[in-house]
Design a protein around this motif. Structure first.
Motif, PDB file in Angstrom:
ATOM      1  N   ASN A  20      32.281 -18.616  -3.192  1.00 39.84           N
ATOM      2  CA  ASN A  20      31.194 -18.280  -4.478  1.00 39.84           C
ATOM      3  C   ASN A  20      30.914 -16.876  -4.603  1.00 39.84           C
ATOM      4  N   HIS A  21      30.068 -16.705  -5.615  1.00 38.79           N
ATOM      5  CA  HIS A  21      29.645 -15.176  -5.596  1.00 38.79           C
ATOM      6  C   HIS A  21      29.060 -14.517  -4.540  1.00 38.79           C
ATOM      7  N   LYS A  22      28.106 -15.400  -4.091  1.00 36.00           N
ATOM      8  CA  LYS A  22      27.306 -14.777  -2.972  1.00 36.00           C
ATOM      9  C   LYS A  22      28.196 -14.553  -1.777  1.00 36.00           C
ATOM     10  N   GLU A  23      28.941 -15.237  -1.700  1.00 30.73           N
ATOM     11  CA  GLU A  23      29.939 -14.920  -0.302  1.00 30.73           C
ATOM     12  C   GLU A  23      30.916 -13.636  -0.617  1.00 30.73           C
ATOM     13  N   ARG A  29      29.799  -6.145   0.543  1.00 31.77           N
ATOM     14  CA  ARG A  29      28.770  -5.128   1.371  1.00 31.77           C
ATOM     15  C   ARG A  29      29.073  -4.890   2.497  1.00 31.77           C
ATOM     16  N   LYS A  53      29.663 -11.272  -2.647  1.00 29.07           N
ATOM     17  CA  LYS A  53      28.910  -9.995  -2.630  1.00 29.07           C
ATOM     18  C   LYS A  53      28.736  -9.724  -0.911  1.00 29.07           C
ATOM     19  N   LYS A  54      28.736 -10.780  -0.132  1.00 34.82           N
ATOM     20  CA  LYS A  54      28.440 -10.313   1.279  1.00 34.82           C
ATOM     21  C   LYS A  54      29.646  -9.843   1.745  1.00 34.82           C
TER      22      LYS A  54
END
Length: 238
Positions: free
Chosen positions: A2-5, A11, A7-8
């Motif tokens: 997903n989008h959160k993973e 980073r 971004k993580k």
């Protein structure tokens, strides 16, 4: 994912990239400062003069030494491979693997010898004698002959293989005659070669930039980088 993973993960990779860039910048700055302080010193000028004189003495011997160091061992190994082939029953895999490894070494030595001979010829461009030019031609023809004999032996062991080293379409014909597993290995090797070329060009650019080698050397290195990237992307899009 997903989008959160995403971004993580980005980073995490970005932190490592920033650290590497900072360390590279500091290292380049320190090295550049050191070179600028040493520039013009008597000791450095003396070393440069000695290196230039040694280089001028060694260059005329470059092609003969390359032939002895690379092509002569290749000829000996090729002879050894041919002897093993004559004693091979056509089925034993161990002997076939040994012959294959020997021939790979032969081709590796030849592929090293030719660029070296071209380098030494380039260094002697303004003062090359007829004898030195003949030495260069002999070295190239010997390398081509060794490569062709090696390919012929490989084709005797693998009748499905096609192509002659003297043919301009050799690489295409050889690749097309490989089975799917071999073509996959070729693709993997090509990708690794592409990555190494990319990294090597960046390292060479950095060295040339620090040494203030001039516009033309930097342009040539970056041109190779661009050609490698563009040709890879065009083939990937196809």
């Amino acid at each position: 994912m997903n989008h959160k993973e995403l971004k993580k993960e980005n980073r995490k990779a970005l932190k490592i990239l920033i650290i590497v860039m900072i360390l590279s910048g500091l290292g380049g700055g320190i090295l550049g400062t050191a070179l600028s302080l040493l520039e013009g010193s008597t000791f450095v000028e003396h070393l440069q003069t000695m290196a230039k004189q040694m280089f001028q003495v060694m260059i005329p011997w470059g092609i003969p030494v390359t032939m002895l160091a690379f092509q002569l061992p290749a000829i000996v190994l090729l002879g050894n491979a041919r002897k093993k082939y004559k004693n091979w029953d056509g089925e034993e895999e161990k002997t076939a693997e040994i012959i294959d490894k020997i021939l790979n070494t032969v081709l590796f030595l030849c592929n090293l010898s030719v660029p070296l001979c071209i380098f030494f010829m380039s260094c002697m461009r303004k003062r090359m004698t007829v004898i030195e030019f003949i030495e260069f031609l002999i070295s190239v023809f010997i390398a081509m002959g060794i490569q062709q004999k090696s390919v012929d032996l490989i084709r005797l062991m693998n009748p499905e293989k096609k192509g002659s080293v003297y043919d301009f379409q050799f690489q295409r014909k050889w690749f097309e005659s490989c089975d799917e597993a071999e073509q996959k290995k070729v693709g993997e090797a090509s990708y690794k070669s592409y990555k190494i070329t990319q990294m090597s060009c960046m390292i060479l650019w950095l060295i040339l930039y620090i040494l203030d080698a001039g516009v033309l050397p930097i342009f040539v290195v970056l041109l190779i980088l661009v050609i490698s990237s563009v040709s890879y992307m065009i083939e990937a899009m196809k």
